[in-house]
Every structure is written in structure tokens, then in C-alpha cells.
Write a protein that holds these residues in place. Structure first.
Motif, short mmCIF file in Angstrom:
data_model
loop_
_atom_site.label_atom_id
_atom_site.label_comp_id
_atom_site.label_asym_id
_atom_site.label_seq_id
_atom_site.Cartn_x
_atom_site.Cartn_y
_atom_site.Cartn_z
N VAL A 184 0.86 -1.18 0.00
CA VAL A 184 0.00 0.00 0.00
C VAL A 184 0.90 1.24 0.00
CG1 VAL A 184 -1.78 1.26 1.26
CG2 VAL A 184 -1.80 -1.25 1.24
N PRO A 185 0.87 2.00 -1.07
CA PRO A 185 1.78 3.15 -1.17
C PRO A 185 1.54 4.16 -0.06
CG PRO A 185 0.66 2.73 -3.26
CD PRO A 185 -0.02 1.89 -2.23
N SER A 186 2.59 4.85 0.30
CA SER A 186 2.42 5.97 1.23
C SER A 186 2.97 7.24 0.56
CB SER A 186 3.13 5.68 2.56
OG SER A 186 4.44 5.24 2.31
N ARG A 187 2.76 8.36 1.21
CA ARG A 187 3.18 9.62 0.62
C ARG A 187 4.69 9.57 0.31
NH1 ARG A 187 -0.58 13.57 0.36
NH2 ARG A 187 -2.02 12.99 2.02
N GLY A 188 5.08 9.97 -0.87
CA GLY A 188 6.48 9.92 -1.27
C GLY A 188 6.75 8.76 -2.21
N ASP A 189 5.83 7.79 -2.28
CA ASP A 189 5.94 6.71 -3.27
C ASP A 189 5.53 7.23 -4.65
OD1 ASP A 189 7.03 4.63 -1.84
OD2 ASP A 189 5.10 3.84 -1.20
N THR B 55 -12.54 15.68 -1.34
CA THR B 55 -11.35 14.93 -0.89
C THR B 55 -11.42 13.51 -1.47
OG1 THR B 55 -12.41 14.07 1.08
CG2 THR B 55 -11.29 16.20 1.30
N VAL B 56 -10.30 12.82 -1.40
CA VAL B 56 -10.25 11.43 -1.85
C VAL B 56 -11.21 10.59 -0.99
CG1 VAL B 56 -8.77 9.38 -1.94
CG2 VAL B 56 -7.96 11.56 -2.88
N ALA B 57 -11.29 10.87 0.30
CA ALA B 57 -12.21 10.13 1.19
C ALA B 57 -13.65 10.31 0.73
CB ALA B 57 -12.03 10.59 2.63
N GLU B 58 -14.02 11.57 0.42
CA GLU B 58 -15.38 11.83 -0.06
C GLU B 58 -15.62 11.13 -1.41
OE1 GLU B 58 -15.74 16.25 2.03
OE2 GLU B 58 -15.34 16.07 -0.13
N LEU B 59 -14.60 11.13 -2.23
CA LEU B 59 -14.73 10.48 -3.55
C LEU B 59 -15.02 8.99 -3.37
CD1 LEU B 59 -14.44 10.86 -6.65
CD2 LEU B 59 -12.05 10.17 -6.38
N ARG B 60 -14.33 8.36 -2.43
CA ARG B 60 -14.58 6.93 -2.18
C ARG B 60 -16.05 6.71 -1.78
NH1 ARG B 60 -9.55 4.04 -1.56
NH2 ARG B 60 -7.86 5.39 -0.86
N THR B 61 -16.57 7.58 -0.92
CA THR B 61 -17.97 7.45 -0.47
C THR B 61 -18.93 7.60 -1.65
OG1 THR B 61 -17.28 8.43 1.61
CG2 THR B 61 -19.65 8.36 1.18
N ALA C 221 -12.95 0.82 -0.55
CA ALA C 221 -12.22 1.27 0.64
C ALA C 221 -10.76 0.82 0.60
CB ALA C 221 -12.90 0.74 1.90
N ARG C 222 -10.52 -0.40 0.10
CA ARG C 222 -9.14 -0.90 0.09
C ARG C 222 -8.45 -0.76 -1.26
NH1 ARG C 222 -9.13 -6.35 -1.67
NH2 ARG C 222 -11.22 -7.23 -1.88
N SER C 223 -9.06 0.01 -2.16
CA SER C 223 -8.40 0.25 -3.45
C SER C 223 -7.52 1.49 -3.36
CB SER C 223 -9.46 0.43 -4.54
OG SER C 223 -10.14 -0.80 -4.74
N ILE C 224 -6.64 1.62 -4.33
CA ILE C 224 -5.71 2.75 -4.37
C ILE C 224 -6.27 3.81 -5.31
CG2 ILE C 224 -3.39 3.43 -5.15
CD1 ILE C 224 -2.51 0.58 -4.17
N VAL C 225 -6.17 5.06 -4.90
CA VAL C 225 -6.60 6.17 -5.75
C VAL C 225 -5.35 6.88 -6.27
CG1 VAL C 225 -7.82 8.39 -5.81
CG2 VAL C 225 -8.76 6.48 -4.48
N GLU D 67 -0.24 10.20 -9.76
CA GLU D 67 0.49 10.06 -8.49
C GLU D 67 -0.45 9.44 -7.47
OE1 GLU D 67 3.34 10.21 -7.27
OE2 GLU D 67 4.52 11.28 -8.79
N PHE D 68 0.10 8.64 -6.55
CA PHE D 68 -0.74 8.08 -5.49
C PHE D 68 -1.37 9.21 -4.69
CE2 PHE D 68 2.58 4.82 -6.21
CZ PHE D 68 1.74 3.85 -6.72
N ALA D 69 -2.67 9.05 -4.34
CA ALA D 69 -3.38 10.09 -3.58
C ALA D 69 -3.93 9.48 -2.30
CB ALA D 69 -4.50 10.67 -4.43
N PHE D 70 -4.11 10.29 -1.27
CA PHE D 70 -4.49 9.81 0.05
C PHE D 70 -5.76 10.52 0.51
CE2 PHE D 70 -0.10 9.24 -0.96
CZ PHE D 70 0.06 7.88 -0.73
N ASN D 71 -6.38 9.96 1.55
CA ASN D 71 -7.76 10.36 1.85
C ASN D 71 -7.99 11.86 2.05
OD1 ASN D 71 -9.00 7.95 1.42
ND2 ASN D 71 -8.82 7.23 3.55
N ASP D 72 -6.99 12.57 2.55
CA ASP D 72 -7.23 14.00 2.75
C ASP D 72 -6.75 14.86 1.56
OD1 ASP D 72 -4.69 13.27 3.37
OD2 ASP D 72 -4.53 14.44 5.21
N ASP D 73 -6.28 14.23 0.50
CA ASP D 73 -5.94 15.00 -0.70
C ASP D 73 -7.20 15.48 -1.40
OD1 ASP D 73 -3.22 14.60 -0.37
OD2 ASP D 73 -3.13 12.85 -1.69
#
Lengths: 149, 81, 149, 81
Positions: free
Chosen positions: C144-149, D27-33, D47-51, D56-62
Motif C-alpha cells: 500500500v503506497p504511502s506519501r512519497g511513493d 477529498t479522496v475520502a469523499e470520492l470513495r464514499t 475502501a481498500r483500493s488505491i486512488v 500520483e498516489f493520492a491519500f484520503n485528505d488529498d
């Protein structure tokens, strides 16, 4: 299941695709290939070509010994190919190949290939004559074998 | 006794093999002395060259017989640069 | 002197000879090639074929990132090739190649190739669908990537 | 907002991309919902997929904007077995 061991002294160009196919068994997911190439530039020195000569009969026996040592040290590897090309080679051409297959990339194939080339350069009787702009000369190694080599 | 030569030793001798008179058997150390005496072109190199007997590295106190395959060569430099 | 960096997502078979030539500069005496292959047998399991799919645009960007990380960590390496094949592949065929050249075999090419394949399997968006005698299914990774990946 | 799908997610949705109604940004979290609500077939996986946003990898508060390139996919499994 059979575990291919290929050792070869040859004047033919080294074919990495053919070696990969030859060492890969159905259980293998990882193949590491090391190839030495004729370096043209070393600091301020220029190499134009290299000529390799082997004591073929002994070199074949010592290549088999290197393969045996690799299997003894790296128990999870499967296929092995050790190929030394002899004759004239130009800059950039592969002179030697050490190829190792294994089930997974963490099963020692990287380490076995590194061990194989290190050992090959110590005990396999092959010599190179280097041609530079100012003439040609045999290159001597610096490893002196001891009992058990 | 026939001795195969490689690389620098072959060039220096001007031949791929030389003959050394040796009856029966001798040690590798004695063989080196005979080569130097009978083939002066190799005298300078023979002490630091490697001797192989029957395709295995041989050492000064090993015994060589007239029927063995004997070779003399410099430290190996194959593989890659 | 130029240091080739090749990144590629392709349906073409991987040609190790061509990659070796492409990454080797006149200063190089050592090339390490890692190739992943389709493993047909894993314990009692049998794989018949694999199909790879990529998010090509992002995968190209992430391959470039892996190459940059390799150069940052292994300062003495020269050429790099990172090639992921996509589409259908049979048992034994190379699916991916990581190729690194350097002046000498001790200059980090082995370590850089190992790092490259480890990183590629973490962050390059490519997935495989495995066909076994009992059907086919997508294989999921576990990184699972984290920030910076 | 168009979302690219890969691997299991593409198969489950039966399409290589889906559209999610989202005005402006979220946010990415809202997008998942929103994906889970508007595409029930993906609800279990989202929920367990990657956005990824703009490759670039994005995270729930992006934050994601309607003009971004957005993709949803499982953990990667390429390279080799």
C-alpha cells in the motif's frame, strides 16, 4: 525436476535470450544474468579490442566446479549457465555470462550470479590480450590459487 | 614431459607447448627448475606462473609423472575487465 | 558521457540481447539483467498463462521514478533499462526486465537491479490475471503506497 | 468526474471507466464514499483500493478536482510472480 547446468567455452557470440530460455524451468519466476563486456574506456585508457584464450579442457572442468560451488552455497537456485566466449571481441560485446534461475527473486539468484562471476575470474583458466592504440599485451590476473581451488 | 603453455608464456616460448626432459617423476618445484634451465626464455616467468597437473592446480611439493597432462600459465584474467 | 535510461511498457517480447546493447556505454564492463518469468509450477499449483494490464501513462511515470531512485542510491551505475511487458504471456516467458550497466561488477549493478525490481513491484501500476486449470483471477499485490511513493 | 478503473475494479464495474457526480472539488475520502454510493458493484472494493490523481498516489485528505485525471485500482501485482 531437472535443473539445467550449462557450461560452455565458445567462439560464438553470447545469446542472452537463448541462455534465459535454457536455464528457466517451469518452477522459475526469476532469472539473473550477469554479463561482462569489453570496456572501451577506463579512465584515460582506450581499449580497441580484446582477444580471449582458454585452456579449454581445464576451463570446462573449472566451470563445472564453479557451478557445483554455486549449488552448494545457494540451495534454492535452479538452473545455471556459465559461458565464456573466446577469440576476438569488440568494445561493448559480452565476453562472459553467468545466468541463474530460481523460483523467486529472493531465493539467492542475485547472490549466486555474483559469486559465480567472482569465482570464474579466479579459477577458470582464460586469459585476455588487450589491444590499445599503443600496442597489445596479455593482461595478468592477481589471484594465486591455493589447495582446494 | 610435454608442457602446455598459455598467454604470456606461449608468446615468450614462441610455441604452445615445450618438452622438458624428466625421467619417471619429479615435484612441481623440480619441474620449475628444469623448465628454467632448459628453456631460458621462460626462466624469468616460471617461478610466478601457475602449474596445472591433470587440469587441477598443482603446488610445489606435488608430484608430476611423465604421463600427466601438465600446463604452465599466468594468473587467470578471463571473464571480464 | 551519456547514460542511457530506457523505460518501456510494451506488448513485444522482451529482447535481452537488445537491452544489453542499449544500456552498455563504452565505459561499461559489467551488465546485470534481472528478468521475471511466468512461473508454471508453484508448489501444487499450476499456472497456464498470465495476462498483464497496465495503467500505461502512470506506469511510465513510475518507471522513470524507479530509474531516478536507482541513480540516487547507486551513484556508480551507468545505463538503466526498465521494461514491463503487457498482454498475454506463456510459462517461461520474461514478463519484466531490469537492466543495469556499470564500469565494474562491484559498482552496484547487482544491488541496483535488485532494488529496481523490488520497487517496480511496489509502485508501478501493472496487474496480472492468472489462468489456472480451475479458472482465472486477478492477482492482488500487498504493498500500500504511502506519501512519497 | 471520470474515474479510470483497472484489474478487479474494471471487471467488477464491467467498464474501463465510470462517472461520479461531484461538483468542483472533494477529498479522496469523499470520492470513495460517492463511488460506493453511485456504483454499488464497487462498494465492497473501494475502501481498500488505491486512488491515483494525475498519475500520483493520492491519500484520503488529498483534494481532487473535476479536471484531474483520477484512477482507482488494487495494489499492484506486476513485474513477476
Amino acid at each position: 525436476m531437472s535443473e539445467p547446468t550449462i557450461v560452455r567455452i565458445t567462439t560464438d557470440p553470447i545469446d542472452l535470450n537463448a541462455l534465459q530460455r535454457a536455464v528457466t524451468t517451469p518452477r522459475d519466476g526469476a532469472v539473473v544474468l550477469f554479463t561482462g563486456t569489453v570496456r572501451g574506456v577506463t579512465g584515460a585508457e582506450r581499449t580497441e579490442k580484446l582477444e580471449y584464450e582458454a585452456y579449454t579442457e581445464m576451463a570446462m572442468a573449472k566451470l563445472r566446479q564453479v557451478a557445483d560451488e554455486m549449488r552448494a552455497k545457494f540451495a534454492l537456485i535452479h538452473g545455471i549457465a556459465l559461458v565464456q566466449r573466446v577469440g576476438e571481441m569488440a568494445v561493448g560485446e559480452p565476453t562472459v555470462a553467468v545466468v541463474v534461475s530460481a523460483g523467486h527473486r529472493g531465493d539467492g539468484a542475485f547472490e549466486a550470479a555474483r559469486y559465480g562471476i567472482d569465482r570464474l575470474k579466479q579459477i577458470v583458466p582464460v586469459w585476455k590480450k588487450e589491444t590499445r592504440p599503443d600496442g597489445s599485451a596479455w593482461v595478468e590476473g592477481d589471484y594465486v590459487p591455493s589447495r582446494g581451488d | 614431459m610435454v608442457i602446455k603453455l598459455f598467454a604470456t608464456l606461449k608468446d615468450r616460448a614462441g610455441a604452445g607447448e615445450i618438452t622438458v626432459s624428466a625421467e619417471g617423476e619429479c615435484t612441481v618445484a623440480e619441474l620449475r627448475t628444469r623448465i628454467a634451465a632448459q628453456h631460458p626464455a621462460l626462466a624469468e616467468l616460471v617461478a610466478r606462473s601457475i602449474v596445472a597437473v591433470n587440469r587441477e592446480f598443482a603446488f610445489n611439493d606435488d608430484v608430476v609423472r611423465a604421463t600427466d597432462e601438465v600446463a604452465l600459465f599466468p594468473p587467470v584474467s578471463g571473464g571480464c575487465l
